[in-house]
Design an enzyme around this catalytic site. Structure first.
Site, PDB file in Angstrom:
ATOM      1  N   GLU A   1       0.818  -1.220   0.000  1.00  0.00           N
ATOM      2  CA  GLU A   1       0.000   0.000   0.000  1.00  0.00           C
ATOM      3  C   GLU A   1       0.851   1.269   0.000  1.00  0.00           C
ATOM      4  O   GLU A   1       0.849   2.048   0.965  1.00  0.00           O
ATOM      5  CB  GLU A   1      -0.959  -0.005   1.196  1.00  0.00           C
ATOM      6  CG  GLU A   1      -1.968  -1.124   1.124  1.00  0.00           C
ATOM      7  CD  GLU A   1      -3.017  -1.062   2.228  1.00  0.00           C
ATOM      8  OE1 GLU A   1      -2.768  -0.436   3.265  1.00  0.00           O
ATOM      9  OE2 GLU A   1      -4.089  -1.663   2.028  1.00  0.00           O
TER      10      GLU A   1
ATOM     11  N   GLU B   1      -6.089  -8.196  -0.494  1.00  0.00           N
ATOM     12  CA  GLU B   1      -6.625  -8.269   0.865  1.00  0.00           C
ATOM     13  C   GLU B   1      -8.126  -8.047   0.765  1.00  0.00           C
ATOM     14  O   GLU B   1      -8.571  -6.965   0.385  1.00  0.00           O
ATOM     15  CB  GLU B   1      -5.996  -7.184   1.754  1.00  0.00           C
ATOM     16  CG  GLU B   1      -4.516  -7.384   1.954  1.00  0.00           C
ATOM     17  CD  GLU B   1      -3.878  -6.295   2.830  1.00  0.00           C
ATOM     18  OE1 GLU B   1      -4.602  -5.574   3.538  1.00  0.00           O
ATOM     19  OE2 GLU B   1      -2.637  -6.172   2.774  1.00  0.00           O
TER      20      GLU B   1
HETATM   21  C1  GAL Z   1      -4.429  -2.928   5.080  1.00  0.00           C
HETATM   22  C2  GAL Z   1      -2.955  -3.326   5.159  1.00  0.00           C
HETATM   23  C3  GAL Z   1      -2.758  -4.575   5.997  1.00  0.00           C
HETATM   24  C4  GAL Z   1      -3.505  -4.439   7.271  1.00  0.00           C
HETATM   25  C5  GAL Z   1      -4.955  -4.239   6.988  1.00  0.00           C
HETATM   26  C6  GAL Z   1      -5.771  -4.173   8.267  1.00  0.00           C
HETATM   27  O1  GAL Z   1      -4.548  -1.602   4.743  1.00  0.00           O
HETATM   28  O2  GAL Z   1      -2.406  -3.551   3.890  1.00  0.00           O
HETATM   29  O3  GAL Z   1      -1.388  -4.752   6.237  1.00  0.00           O
HETATM   30  O4  GAL Z   1      -3.001  -3.363   7.960  1.00  0.00           O
HETATM   31  O5  GAL Z   1      -5.116  -3.041   6.282  1.00  0.00           O
HETATM   32  O6  GAL Z   1      -7.118  -4.191   8.032  1.00  0.00           O
END
Ligand code: GAL
EC number: 3.2.1.23
Length: 671
Positions: A142, A303
């Site tokens: 990110e 994710e």
């Molecule tokens: C995302 C990030 C992850 C984790 C996640 C938590 O933005 O890439 O590493 O922090 O959020 O929900």
């Protein structure tokens, strides 16, 4: 298709790994992403590499027949590095050095950090390249997120000045293009030019926009550095991607994507302390942005939220059905792989309350079962669904530079770019009309209608392109504050909407920023909106029609009867101008009429029910998602017989989808 989880083996004892892998297998998981925060384990002290932990766990995944995506760990430089090279730390907009203790504590402009990045990335590439489980790489994590997109330290200032010198050549040029005669800012040496640290008032808007462009370029160069370092070692068969965030960061994802095989996205329809998920249209808009970033490929959701998320605050718990709904929504809009965040909630560290498919106790329950159901539902059909086309009749203009210009000067305390872009996107979403997110370089001839919202910062050449498009029969929709600035963030000296006035067929002589608790009233006077009244928020352009006809007028005090929405005929085409932040109900009517006029077909569904069509070679897919947490939705299906692959059940004409239900239907084509 790949369906996986984000896995953090370093946060669990080795004795746990095989149990995890076994459980993942029963779920149907076939890929894991790992290592993106593992730098202090992989380089324990400067130049001492130890990859044994990841070797071990990757071997186990390989034996289980599962694929691995490795993250390069540059989002978290280790403590020894910050201690030895404090110059790698970023400086925030208030001039404070960002401390070690969380993540993203580096500036891409630090030459030391660039060197350290190259070393670790090359070391990883060299070490892991032949691992049989390894299918690809995610660089960093990110970029720019958590306000790390802009850094204001000495290294940044040095790089900014070099960037300016490359762009403008001479100081004379900078002074002219920025208008530095204003407030005695004529620069006589490059070193005098500041990075925008706090001042008593506000910085020069042209400097601010260039600073954003510079920050975006700096990340682009940094991304290229990582890609090059990996490509020195890894085989072509391994992909390189990055998991982007789309929230107004000083980042040009589309440009960066040119160096990546495909892009990835982290999909969190609800996060942190939010009491409820963001509107389904807001998630859809982000997913469309992903598809538009590298239109020729699909993208991965690296994710995908699986449990309640938060650091010190925990918000909404995703309800039964959400996991499948959000997965289906992402695939409908172009995702070709889904990786759930995360396998199991961590017991320590900042993200103790970022829940996963499993909670802290590791006992499979509802979320596990729901994930299993989704994976099973995709087993026979997933691969075909992800290769089918999303065919859009509408182009929706999005240029990050325009978003930055708005961020620099929001002009109304009610203005929020994403919110306002959503205002003009949402009615298309509600009528289930797919849109492609486009820039000025897109081939627009393939669309029946182009929405160009909030076109505040104009781009050279785009106007001529739109003119040609309209004359040849296309429809363009502009909204308030169109044509105000040139690409240097300087206000036009033409009457608004500037060089677009002839196309719009109306002028704007006065305008008003609508502040909190205020609104204007408008009323439709012609066409489908005639007689309909609505509130207008955020901004009002008071239009003076020339060749355009008036579709709606203001019904308020001294501006009574002034035009609020107009429609102009130019050549074979039409140009609409929506002069204010009209409430969406009114826009539904207007859009429906515009769509009909332009030959764009809609699919009508109950409120909160989303329907997306994708077309394959020999079959069509319809995904239906009921975002309503309480009400079932009665759906009218497109003509023909539709089959649900998961159950083999047939549907025709009508069907009922329960609250938070989602379904994929397939229809074989004759040809
Ligand atoms: C995302 C990030 C992850 C984790 C996640 C938590 O933005 O890439 O590493 O922090 O959020 O929900």
């Amino acid at each position: 298709m790949y369906i996986g989880v984000d896995y953090y083996p370093e946060q669990w004892p080795r004795t746990q790994w095989d149990k995890d892998i076994q459980l993942m297998k029963t779920l149907g998981i076939n890929v894991v992403r790992m290592a993106e925060f593992g730098w202090s384990l992989m380089e324990t002290e400067e130049g001492c590499y130890d990859f044994s932990l990841f070797d071990d766990v990757m071997d186990r995944f390989d034996r289980a027949g599962m694929a691995v995506v490795l993250g390069t760990p540059t989002a978290t430089p280790p403590p020894w590095m910050v201690e030895a090279y404090p110059e790698i730390q970023p400086v925030d907009k208030n001039g404070r050095t960002v401390s070690i203790g969380a993540r993203r504590h580096y500036t891409v402009n630090s030459r030391t950090y660039q060197g350290k990045t190259r070393q670790i990335v090359e070391a990883m590439g060299r070490h892991f390249r032949h691992h049989p489980a390894l299918i690809g790489w995610q660089v960093d994590n990110e970029y720019g997120h958590e306000a790390s997109d802009r850094s204001y330290g000495e290294e940044d200032a040095r790089a900014f000045r070099q960037w300016l010198e490359r762009k403008y050549g001479t100081l004379e040029n900078v002074n002219k293009r920025w208008g530095t005669v204003f407030w005695s800012q004529v620069y006589t040496s490059w070193e005098q030019i500041p990075v925008p640290l706090p001042v008593y008032q506000e910085h020069n808007p042209s400097l601010l926009l260039d600073f954003d462009r510079f920050c975006a370029d700096a990340y682009d160069i940094y991304n290229q550095l990582q890609v090059d370092a990996l490509r020195t070692w890894i085989p072509d068969s391994q992909f390189i991607t990055h998991n982007f965030v789309y929230s107004g960061l000083a980042l040009d994802q589309k440009k960066m994507a040119e160096n990546l095989d495909f892009i990835s996205f982290d999909n969190y329809p609800v996060w942190g302390g939010l009491a409820e998920p963001i509107p389904p249209a807001a998630t859809a808009r982000q997913l469309d942005l992903c598809r538009g970033t590298k239109q020729e490929t699909g993208y991965w959701v690296m994710e995908e939220l699986s449990g309640a998320q938060g650091w010190s605050q925990i918000g909404y718990l995703p309800r039964p059905g959400h996991l499948k709904l959000w997965t289906y929504q992402a695939i409908s809009r172009g995702a070709e792989a889904i990786v759930y965040f995360r396998w199991r909630a961590a017991r320590f560290g900042t993200e103790q309350f970022c829940h996963g498919i499993l909670d802290h106790d590791g006992v499979p329950r509802r979320k596990f079962d729901e994930t299993k159901e989704v994976i099973q539902s995709l087993e026979t059909v997933g691969d075909r669904w992800i290769t089918a086309e999303v065919t859009a009749d509408i182009g929706f203009y999005h240029d990050p530079e325009n978003e930055w210009a708005w961020k620099i000067q929001p002009q109304s305390d009610q203005f929020d770019y994403a919110q306002e872009a959503l205002r003009f996107y949402e009615p298309a979403f509600a009528w289930n009309v797919p849109v492609d997110m486009i820039r000025e370089d897109a081939d627009i001839s393939r669309y029946r209608l182009i929405i160009v919202p909030l076109y505040f910062l104009t781009k050279p050449g785009f106007q001529e392109k739109l003119e040609y498009y309209v004359r040849s029969g296309g429809t363009v929709v502009f909204t308030y504050r169109t044509g105000v600035k040139d690409a240097d963030n300087i206000v036009t000296e033409k009457t608004l909407p500037g060089s677009l006035a002839a196309l719009v067929g109306a002028e704007i002589h006065e305008y008003e920023s609508i502040r909190e608790n205020n609104y204007a009233v408008i009323e439709g006077v012609k066409g489908a909106v005639a007689g309909e009244k609505a509130e207008a928020h955020v901004w009002c352009d008071y239009l003076v029609p020339d060749t355009a006809e008036t579709l709606a007028v203001y019904r308020d005090g001294w501006v009574d009867e002034r035009a609020a929405i107009t429609k102009n005929s130019v050549g074979e085409g039409k140009v609409y101008y929506i002069g204010c932040g009209v409430n969406t109900d009114f826009l539904y009517t207007l859009y429906r009429d515009m769509f009909e006029d332009a030959g764009v077909s809609i699919m009508e569904t109950p409120k909160n029910v989303e329907m997306v069509r994708r077309e394959g070679k020999s079959e069509n897919f319809i995904s239906i998602m009921n975002h309503d947490t309480e009400k079932a939705g009665e759906i009218t299906l497109p003509p023909g017989t539709w089959t649900e692959p998961a159950t083999g059940e047939y549907f025709q004409e009508r069907m009922v989808l329960p609250a938070l239900g989602s379904m994929l239907l397939v229809q074989h084509c004759e040809n």
